[in-house]
Design a protein around this motif. Structure first.
Motif, PDB file in Angstrom:
ATOM      1  N   ARG A   1      37.700  45.667 -50.020  1.00  0.00           N
ATOM      2  CA  ARG A   1      38.524  44.462 -49.949  1.00  0.00           C
ATOM      3  C   ARG A   1      39.685  44.540 -50.945  1.00  0.00           C
ATOM      4  NH1 ARG A   1      36.823  38.038 -50.628  1.00  0.00           N
ATOM      5  NH2 ARG A   1      38.905  37.244 -50.114  1.00  0.00           N
ATOM      6  N   LEU A   2      39.444  45.038 -52.144  1.00  0.00           N
ATOM      7  CA  LEU A   2      40.519  45.127 -53.135  1.00  0.00           C
ATOM      8  C   LEU A   2      41.551  46.170 -52.745  1.00  0.00           C
ATOM      9  CD1 LEU A   2      38.652  44.731 -56.546  1.00  0.00           C
ATOM     10  CD2 LEU A   2      40.049  43.063 -55.316  1.00  0.00           C
TER      11      LEU A   2
ATOM     12  N   ALA B   1      46.570  42.069 -53.974  1.00  0.00           N
ATOM     13  CA  ALA B   1      46.967  40.825 -54.653  1.00  0.00           C
ATOM     14  C   ALA B   1      45.764  40.049 -55.171  1.00  0.00           C
ATOM     15  CB  ALA B   1      47.777  39.949 -53.701  1.00  0.00           C
ATOM     16  N   LEU B   2      44.567  40.387 -54.678  1.00  0.00           N
ATOM     17  CA  LEU B   2      43.357  39.704 -55.129  1.00  0.00           C
ATOM     18  C   LEU B   2      42.855  40.238 -56.476  1.00  0.00           C
ATOM     19  CD1 LEU B   2      41.083  37.649 -54.426  1.00  0.00           C
ATOM     20  CD2 LEU B   2      39.915  39.521 -53.203  1.00  0.00           C
TER      21      LEU B   2
ATOM     22  N   LEU C   1      42.710  49.511 -63.143  1.00  0.00           N
ATOM     23  CA  LEU C   1      42.121  49.337 -61.819  1.00  0.00           C
ATOM     24  C   LEU C   1      43.165  49.512 -60.720  1.00  0.00           C
ATOM     25  CD1 LEU C   1      39.716  46.326 -62.466  1.00  0.00           C
ATOM     26  CD2 LEU C   1      39.158  48.766 -62.386  1.00  0.00           C
ATOM     27  N   GLU C   2      44.372  48.999 -60.942  1.00  0.00           N
ATOM     28  CA  GLU C   2      45.429  49.175 -59.938  1.00  0.00           C
ATOM     29  C   GLU C   2      45.681  50.650 -59.667  1.00  0.00           C
ATOM     30  OE1 GLU C   2      48.221  45.178 -60.687  1.00  0.00           O
ATOM     31  OE2 GLU C   2      48.791  47.123 -61.554  1.00  0.00           O
TER      32      GLU C   2
ATOM     33  N   THR D   1      42.350  37.981 -59.675  1.00  0.00           N
ATOM     34  CA  THR D   1      41.218  37.069 -59.543  1.00  0.00           C
ATOM     35  C   THR D   1      39.900  37.828 -59.663  1.00  0.00           C
ATOM     36  OG1 THR D   1      42.492  35.574 -58.130  1.00  0.00           O
ATOM     37  CG2 THR D   1      40.089  35.408 -58.018  1.00  0.00           C
ATOM     38  N   ALA D   2      39.817  38.961 -58.978  1.00  0.00           N
ATOM     39  CA  ALA D   2      38.607  39.777 -59.035  1.00  0.00           C
ATOM     40  C   ALA D   2      38.339  40.274 -60.450  1.00  0.00           C
ATOM     41  CB  ALA D   2      38.732  40.960 -58.082  1.00  0.00           C
ATOM     42  N   MET D   3      39.386  40.594 -61.153  1.00  0.00           N
ATOM     43  CA  MET D   3      39.261  41.104 -62.521  1.00  0.00           C
ATOM     44  C   MET D   3      38.588  40.076 -63.426  1.00  0.00           C
ATOM     45  SD  MET D   3      42.429  42.513 -64.766  1.00  0.00           S
ATOM     46  CE  MET D   3      42.982  40.914 -65.326  1.00  0.00           C
ATOM     47  N   GLU D   4      38.961  38.791 -63.260  1.00  0.00           N
ATOM     48  CA  GLU D   4      38.344  37.746 -64.078  1.00  0.00           C
ATOM     49  C   GLU D   4      36.860  37.621 -63.761  1.00  0.00           C
ATOM     50  OE1 GLU D   4      39.854  36.243 -66.589  1.00  0.00           O
ATOM     51  OE2 GLU D   4      41.619  37.448 -66.085  1.00  0.00           O
TER      52      GLU D   4
END
Length: 423
Positions: free
Chosen positions: A289-290, A295-296, A387-388, A299-302
């Motif tokens: 999904r990432l 762009a998610l 992560l990016e 949010t996922a990182m938090e």
């Protein structure tokens, strides 16, 4: 500029005298009952502390141990938050729960200000660091961080199995902090030794811990002397020249703050990057999904920070008192588990699950109260960029051998060995 008298060799013995503790219990060994004999230094805690914390939260919200000279482990968010905000009853002069306590005379400064400082000194010590960690200051480091991540992944080319902790995650904060402090980037392997000594050597006798700490401070004072002779635009020169109350900072303040940045600034982010990659490697739905919805990622990182918060802090009880149903004694340890707080179902829906699109996420991964992480903007930037770049360059990956993943013991938890199969 000539050598600054504040940093003369005579100061070394003063540091040792102030740091020696008062107890030397051996703290490790099999746990008989986590509610009455907990130890965060045990391998089962390092491997998976969450079931232990969940059980304690249900049957004994504030666990007790006689190890470490006596201590407490709150597991509910409300208790962790209450202690974190309460500087009247709890001191931060020691933040690593180990087999000895620094003397009370070390307060209010502590050995590694500002995180070891109590009010009112803490406010001024923290304020000195804020300019280096603003969003704008951090943004100026993003391009170099991204380039480093690409270089690290370039070096992995051709390998079917890579160690994402050893060969990727650890190097990112090592380089960023080295650049900030003006340290040689090739000294990274030495930083790892310093980190392991500080955070994973809690069962050593005080004299051995002091000896290992001296190696760190020998290194720091060598860097300080080099910066005095060759001042430049970095955080070390800034601290040497900084003033507090119209006076230059004490040598212990300069060196202690540098030690904090070197150890905490590296290990926490290294652990967060590694834990995030571990989760994505074992959870293909979240990884896919990432990759499809980049762009998610913020949010996922938090959510990954909430679910795998790397940092647990310690406090010391100032005076005997009855607190939330337990009788705490002067100089009892408090192990302030932000990871346990982050998985409290009274605070978070589906607290034990990783929900990468969780919208409301007031997690405590960066701490709570006056000691909330001063470098949170920097840590978030490093984690996001790491992560990016990884997901861009290596969109498909899995755990090569789940049983081979090894986690750090102690108060900063992250994978130290993370074999990942790429492609």
């Amino acid at each position: 500029m000539t050598a600054d008298d504040r940093f003369s060799p005579d100061f070394r013995e003063t540091l040792k005298d102030r740091a020696l503790g008062v107890r030397n219990e051996i703290v490790t060994g099999p746990v008989s009952d986590w509610a009455t004999d907990f130890s965060h230094a045990e391998p089962e805690w390092a491997a998976d502390p969450y079931p232990i914390q969940d059980e304690l939260r249900e049957r004994c919200p504030i666990a007790r141990t006689e190890r470490f000279g006596g201590g407490w482990l709150p597991t509910r968010y409300e208790d962790v938050a209450a202690i974190a905000y309460d500087t009247e009853h709890f001191s931060s002069r020691a933040i690593i729960m180990s087999n000895f306590r620094p003397p009370r005379e070390l307060a209010p400064v502590g050995g590694i200000p500002p995180i070891s400082s109590d009010p009112p000194f803490h406010h001024h010590a923290r304020k000195l660091l804020l300019p280096a960690f603003t969003k704008n200051a951090v943004a100026r480091r993003e391009a170099a961080t991204r380039a480093l991540c690409h270089t690290l992944i370039d070096a992995l080319e051709g390998q079917d199995v890579v160690d994402a902790a050893r060969d990727y995650a650890q190097h990112i904060p090592m380089r960023v902090i080295a650049d900030m402090l003006g340290f040689p980037p090739e000294d990274g392997p030495r930083f790892r030794v310093f980190i392991e000594n500080a955070l994973e050597g809690v069962n050593l006798q005080p004299e051995e811990r002091i000896a290992r700490t001296e190696k760190l401070f020998d290194y720091l004072f060598a860097q300080i002397r080099e910066h005095i002779d060759n001042p430049r635009d970095d955080l070390t020169s800034y601290l040497i020249d900084a003033e507090f109350g119209g006076q230059k900072l004490e040598p212990s303040h300069v060196a202690g703050t540098m030690a904090l940045l070197l150890i905490a600034g590296i290990d926490t982010t290294w652990s967060a990057i590694g834990a995030s990659l571990w989760h994505l490697a074992k959870t293909p739905a979240d990884r896919e999904r990432l990759v499809a919805e980049p762009a998610l990622l913020p949010t996922a990182m938090e959510e990954l920070l909430r679910a795998y918060a790397p940092v647990t802090m310690a406090r010391l009880v100032k005076e005997d008192m009855h607190w939330n149903g337990v009788d705490m004694k002067s100089d009892d340890w408090i192990l302030l588990s932000f990871p346990a707080a982050n998985r409290d179902p009274a605070q978070f829906d589906r607290a034990g699950e990783v929900v990468i699109d969780r919208e409301v996420n007031r997690h405590a991964a960066f701490g709570l109260g006056i000691h909330r992480c001063v470098g949170s903007h920097l840590a978030r930037m490093e984690l996001r960029v790491a992560l990016e770049v990884w997901l861009e360059r290596i969109p498909a990956f899995t755990l090569a051998d789940p049983a081979a993943v090894a986690w750090a013991t102690g108060q900063v938890r992250g994978p130290r060995t993370l074999p990942i199969r790429v492609g």
